[in-house]
Design an enzyme around this catalytic site. Structure first.
Site, PDB file in Angstrom:
ATOM      1  N   GLY A 132       0.545  -5.186   0.629  1.00 22.85           N
ATOM      2  CA  GLY A 132      -0.668  -5.204  -0.162  1.00 22.85           C
ATOM      3  C   GLY A 132      -0.576  -6.058  -1.408  1.00 22.85           C
ATOM      4  CD  GLU A 178       2.937  -5.657   6.355  1.00 21.52           C
ATOM      5  OE1 GLU A 178       2.365  -5.584   5.250  1.00 21.52           O
ATOM      6  OE2 GLU A 178       3.595  -6.662   6.719  1.00 21.52           O
ATOM      7  N   GLY A 207       0.822  -1.196   0.000  1.00 16.78           N
ATOM      8  CA  GLY A 207       0.000   0.000   0.000  1.00 16.78           C
ATOM      9  C   GLY A 207       0.860   1.251   0.000  1.00 16.78           C
ATOM     10  CG  ASP A 265      -2.519  -4.849   6.388  1.00 14.77           C
ATOM     11  OD1 ASP A 265      -1.422  -5.108   5.859  1.00 14.77           O
ATOM     12  OD2 ASP A 265      -3.167  -3.815   6.102  1.00 14.77           O
TER      13      ASP A 265
END
Length: 353
Positions: free
Chosen positions: A119, A142, A70, A150
Site C-alpha cells: 500500500g 504480496e 495495508g 495490487d
C-alpha cells in the site's frame, strides 16, 4: 504552520504553500487502515480547490519507513470473522485514493524514505514527484502471503525494464533507491539528511519555479542500480509463458542466483504466483492505471471470497508466525491449465469505479 485537522493516524496541516500529509502509525511502519485512507482522501478533496495549497507532500512518521502497506492482520480478522464486505470496502477506498493521487491537479510529492511496500507503493508510486533515499526499500511482497500485487503495483511492474516486473512481482523482491529510479518506481534520490531542508524549500521558497526544479537542488546521483539493465538470466527465465516454465528455465540455468530463485518460487503459493503473472502481463497491456486497478480488484476479491491461500498466508507469516503455510494446492504441478482464469474473470458485486 496552520493545523487544519488531525487524527490519530494521519496528520493533516499546511506549511506555507505546502499541504502536508503525514502517516502517523510508526509502531506498524505506518500500515494503512480504512480510517487513514479516508483521512488522506478527505484532505486531498479539500485541497483540490484551495488556492493556498500549491503542492502536496506525503511522508511518514518514524525512522523505519514511509508505509509498510495495508493492515493485513485486520484484513485477516475481517475475513475469518465472516465480514469480507469490510475488506472490499477498504480496497475500493484505497484504490480510489491511488487513482486520485495519479490524477490530482496539483503536484504531489512523496518521500518514499525507508520501507515502502504494498500500500505504500500505492501512495508514493503514483505521485507526480517520487523521492527515494539511501534508506529506501521498495517492494510488492504480496506473493509471500499467498496473495497478488495490487494498489496499481501491476501497472508499475508491467512497465519495468525487461522482465524485472515479473521477477519482482513473483519473488516479492525489494529495490533500493537506485533500483526504484531505474525501474520507474521513483524519480529523484535525496539523502535522508536533506529531507527536512527540502520540505522547507517546498513550503516557503519564494521562487516561481515548480517543485521539480526545487527538488533538483537536492537531488544526487545514487550508486548504479544492480537490477537495471535487466540481468540476462532474469529476462531469459521470466519471459516464459507460465510459472512452471519460469521455474524450469531457472533450474536449467544452474547458477546460484537462478537456483535460489527457483527454490524461492517453489515455496510460495502456487495459485498466487499464477494469478500474479497473469495480472502483471494484463496490466502491461492496459490503457492506464484505472484499468490496471480494476484488474487487481477482480483478483483481490476473488482471493477474499473464493480462495483460502490469502487467509492461510497471513496466518502463517503474521498471525501465528509459524512460517509454515499449507497452500491449496501445495505445488505448481497440481494446478490446472490456466489456473489464473477464475481470478481474471471474477466479477465483484460492487464495481470499483
Amino acid at each position: 504552520m496552520t493545523e487544519t485537522s488531525a487524527s490519530d493516524r494521519v496528520l493533516v496541516r499546511t506549511e506555507g504553500a505546502l499541504g502536508r500529509l503525514t502517516l502517523q502509525r510508526p509502531e506498524a511502519i505506518n500500515a494503512l487502515d480504512l480510517g487513514m485512507v479516508q483521512a488522506l482522501t478527505a484532505a486531498l478533496d479539500a485541497w483540490r480547490t484551495d488556492t493556498d495549497v500549491q503542492i502536496v507532500l506525503l511522508d511518514g512518521a518514524g525512522d523505519r519507513g514511509f508505509c509498510a502497506g495495508g493492515d493485513v492482520r485486520a484484513l485477516h480478522a475481517q475475513i475469518v470473522s465472516g465480514h469480507p464486505e469490510s475488506t472490499a470496502e477498504f480496497f475500493r477506498a484505497e484504490y480510489a485514493l491511488n487513482a486520485m493521487i495519479a490524477e490530482y491537479p496539483k503536484p504531489i510529492v512523496a518521500f518514499a524514505d525507508g520501507i515502502t511496500m504494498g500500500g505504500g507503493i500505492g501512495l508514493a508510486g503514483h505521485a507526480a514527484i517520487r523521492i527515494v533515499t539511501e534508506r529506501s526499500k521498495l517492494a510488492m511482497p504480496e506473493t509471500r502471503i499467498g496473495f497478488t500485487p495490487d494498489v496499481g503495483g501491476t501497472w508499475l511492474l508491467g512497465r519495468a525494464p525487461g522482465r524485472l516486473g515479473e521477477y519482482l512481482a513473483l519473488t516479492g523482491g525489494s529495490m533500493n533507491g537506485a533500483d526504484a529510479i531505474a525501474l520507474g518506481f521513483a524519480d529523484y534520490y535525496v539523502p535522508s539528511a536533506n529531507l527536512d531542508a527540502l520540505r522547507e524549500a517546498l513550503a516557503f521558497r519564494a521562487d516561481p519555479t515548480g517543485p521539480s526544479e526545487i527538488v533538483l537542488l537536492f537531488d544526487e546521483t545514487p550508486e548504479p542500480s544492480e537490477l537495471s539493465p535487466s540481468p540476462e538470466w532474469i529476462d531469459e527465465a521470466f519471459s516464459a509463458d507460465t510459472v512452471v516454465e519460469i521455474v524450469e528455465r531457472l533450474q536449467a540455468q544452474g547458477t546460484t542466483d537462478a537456483t535460489a530463485t527457483a527454490e524461492l518460487l517453489e515455496g510460495l503459493a502456487p495459485t498466487g504466483l499464477v494469478v500474479t503473472l497473469d495480472a502483471v502481463r494484463e496490466a502491461r497491456a492496459a490503457s492506464g492505471l484505472r484499468e490496471a486497478l480494476e484488474g487487481e480488484y477482480r483478483r483481490v476479491l476473488w482471493f477474499v471470497h473464493e480462495h483460502p491461500d490469502l487467509v492461510e498466508g497471513i496466518r502463517a507469516q503474521l498471525v501465528d508466525k509459524d512460517r509454515n503455510p499449507k497452500w491449496q494446492p501445495a505445488s505448481l504441478a497440481e494446478l490446472g491449465t490456466d489456473a489464473g482464469a477464475d481470478a481474471r474473470a471474477y466479477v465483484p458485486v460492487t464495481p470499483l469505479f
